[in-house]
Design an enzyme around this catalytic site. Structure first.
Site, short mmCIF file in Angstrom:
data_model
loop_
_atom_site.label_atom_id
_atom_site.label_comp_id
_atom_site.label_asym_id
_atom_site.label_seq_id
_atom_site.Cartn_x
_atom_site.Cartn_y
_atom_site.Cartn_z
N GLY A 1 0.84 -1.19 0.00
CA GLY A 1 0.00 0.00 0.00
C GLY A 1 0.88 1.25 0.00
N ASP B 1 1.85 -9.10 2.20
CA ASP B 1 0.62 -8.50 1.72
C ASP B 1 -0.45 -9.59 1.69
OD1 ASP B 1 0.99 -10.03 -0.52
OD2 ASP B 1 1.49 -8.37 -1.85
N ALA C 1 -5.45 -2.14 5.06
CA ALA C 1 -6.81 -1.72 5.42
C ALA C 1 -7.69 -1.80 4.18
CB ALA C 1 -6.80 -0.29 5.95
N ASP D 1 -9.02 10.41 9.89
CA ASP D 1 -9.89 11.55 10.24
C ASP D 1 -11.36 11.20 10.01
OD1 ASP D 1 -8.61 11.61 7.48
OD2 ASP D 1 -10.38 12.84 7.13
N TYR E 1 -16.75 2.93 6.13
CA TYR E 1 -15.28 2.92 6.29
C TYR E 1 -14.90 3.55 7.63
CZ TYR E 1 -10.45 4.58 5.67
OH TYR E 1 -9.12 4.87 5.84
N TRP F 1 -5.89 12.24 4.18
CA TRP F 1 -5.60 12.62 2.78
C TRP F 1 -4.21 12.13 2.33
CZ3 TRP F 1 -7.64 18.28 1.62
CH2 TRP F 1 -8.94 18.38 2.07
#
Ligand code: NDP
Length: 299
Positions: free
Chosen positions: A10, A30, A66, A108, A131, A156
């Site tokens: 990722g 992974d 995730a 966040d 999520y 972000w």
């Protein structure tokens, strides 16, 4: 020291392979690192994950894996729950059983995005999406497990490798005369490289001083909107590569409602990073520094 990294390919996982390497032996998996004999890195199979941890007995587990497809999670909530919550809890229980430090990432999106003030770590969570809910549940399971842990909430995230928002803007600016980009969601674009470097520093310090374990907000300094981010990307690209042929004359601001999507997203994604900076004595550069560097790499 032995470390187990999950989600090695990722955005953050890839950078962790670099930043963790000097700390000791790194076993990086992974989801495809699964066969009948080897350790499983598939978070959709939490029991096999537990076996992998108990077999490898790492000193530190770093979970960068995730279910991050925010819109898709709305239509596959069970899978998102298994990967983001159940697997995090299983990792934490296994970490506790072997006395390992667990590093886990959150978002966040655990907040409802109200107000304008940056969120502090102990602010009440109220996710707007599947999520966000599954990530919030994962954090809670980690905290309830009794395992020594570092939970980093970030926002972000971008990386030079793979697709990202900046690449999309660069492509659209070459195809269209007018871009429309949301200007009512606020946050800080944060480089996967910064997250990985901070993680490595924090692991070293927490292994020496376990009182540092806990939940921290980790984001680049400053704030912007997606619209401000897009404009910065195009302005910087023009400076770095003047021969780029941009058709776009305008990056028009639009509200979130202009782009209907399955998942609701918070408007205020500002994260207060004072705890991280204070406890670990670290400086977090402004978001433009990292984005400029990423653009210099990809252009
Ligand atoms: P990426 O989507 O880039 O990476 C997530 C990785 O998890 C991918 O390699 C993915 O593999 C892997 N993964 C997904 N499902 C499984 C599974 N069942 N078993 C094993 N691996 C799996 O995410 P980021 O690096 O950006 O995110 C790192 C962390 O930061 C996550 O905890 C995320 O929730 C959090 N975060 C991310 C934000 C963002 O903007 N991206 C914002 C805030 C927090 P594959 O590619 O094969 O699907």
């Amino acid at each position: 020291m032995k470390m187990l990294l999950l989600g090695k390919n990722g955005q953050v996982g890839w950078e962790l392979q670099r930043s963790l390497a000097p700390l000791g032996e790194l076993v990086a998996l992974d989801r495809h690192s699964t066969d009948d004999h080897g350790p499983s890195g598939d978070l959709a199979q939490p029991e096999r994950l537990r076996d992998a941890v108990l077999r490898l007995r790492p000193d530190v587990i770093v979970n960068a894996a995730a279910h991050t497809a925010v819109d898709r999670a709305e239509s596959e909530p069970e899978l998102a729950h298994t990967v983001n919550a159940v697997a995090a809890g299983v990792l934490a229980e296994a970490a506790n059983a072997i006395g390992a430090l667990l590093v886990h990432y959150s978002t966040d999106y655990v907040f409802d995005g109200s107000g304008r003030a940056p969120w502090q770590e102990d602010a009440p969570t109220a996710p707007l999406s599947v999520y966000g809910t599954t990530k919030r549940d994962g954090e809670n399971l980690v905290r309830a497990s009794g395992a020594r842990h570092l939970v980093f909430r970030t926002s972000w995230v971008y990386a030079a490798r793979g697709g990202n928002f900046a690449r999309t803007m660069l492509r659209l600016a070459q195809e269209r005369e007018r871009l429309t980009v949301i200007d009512d969601q606020w946050g800080a674009p944060t480089g996967a490289d910064l997250i990985a470097d901070v993680t490595a520093h924090a692991i070293r310090q927490t292994l020496r001083d376990t009182a540092l374990a806990g939940t921290y907000h980790l984001a680049a300094a400053g704030e912007t909107t997606w619209n401000g981010y897009a404009r910065f990307v195009l302005d910087t690209a023009r400076l770095l590569k003047p021969d780029l042929a941009f058709k776009a004359q305008e990056v028009a601001p639009v509200p979130t409602s202009a782009f209907p999507s399955p998942a609701r997203r918070p408007q205020n994604s500002r994260l207060d990073t004072r705890r991280l900076r204070h406890d670990f004595g670290l400086t977090l550069p402004d978001w433009q520094t990292g984005v400029r560097r990423m653009l210099a790499e990809i252009l």
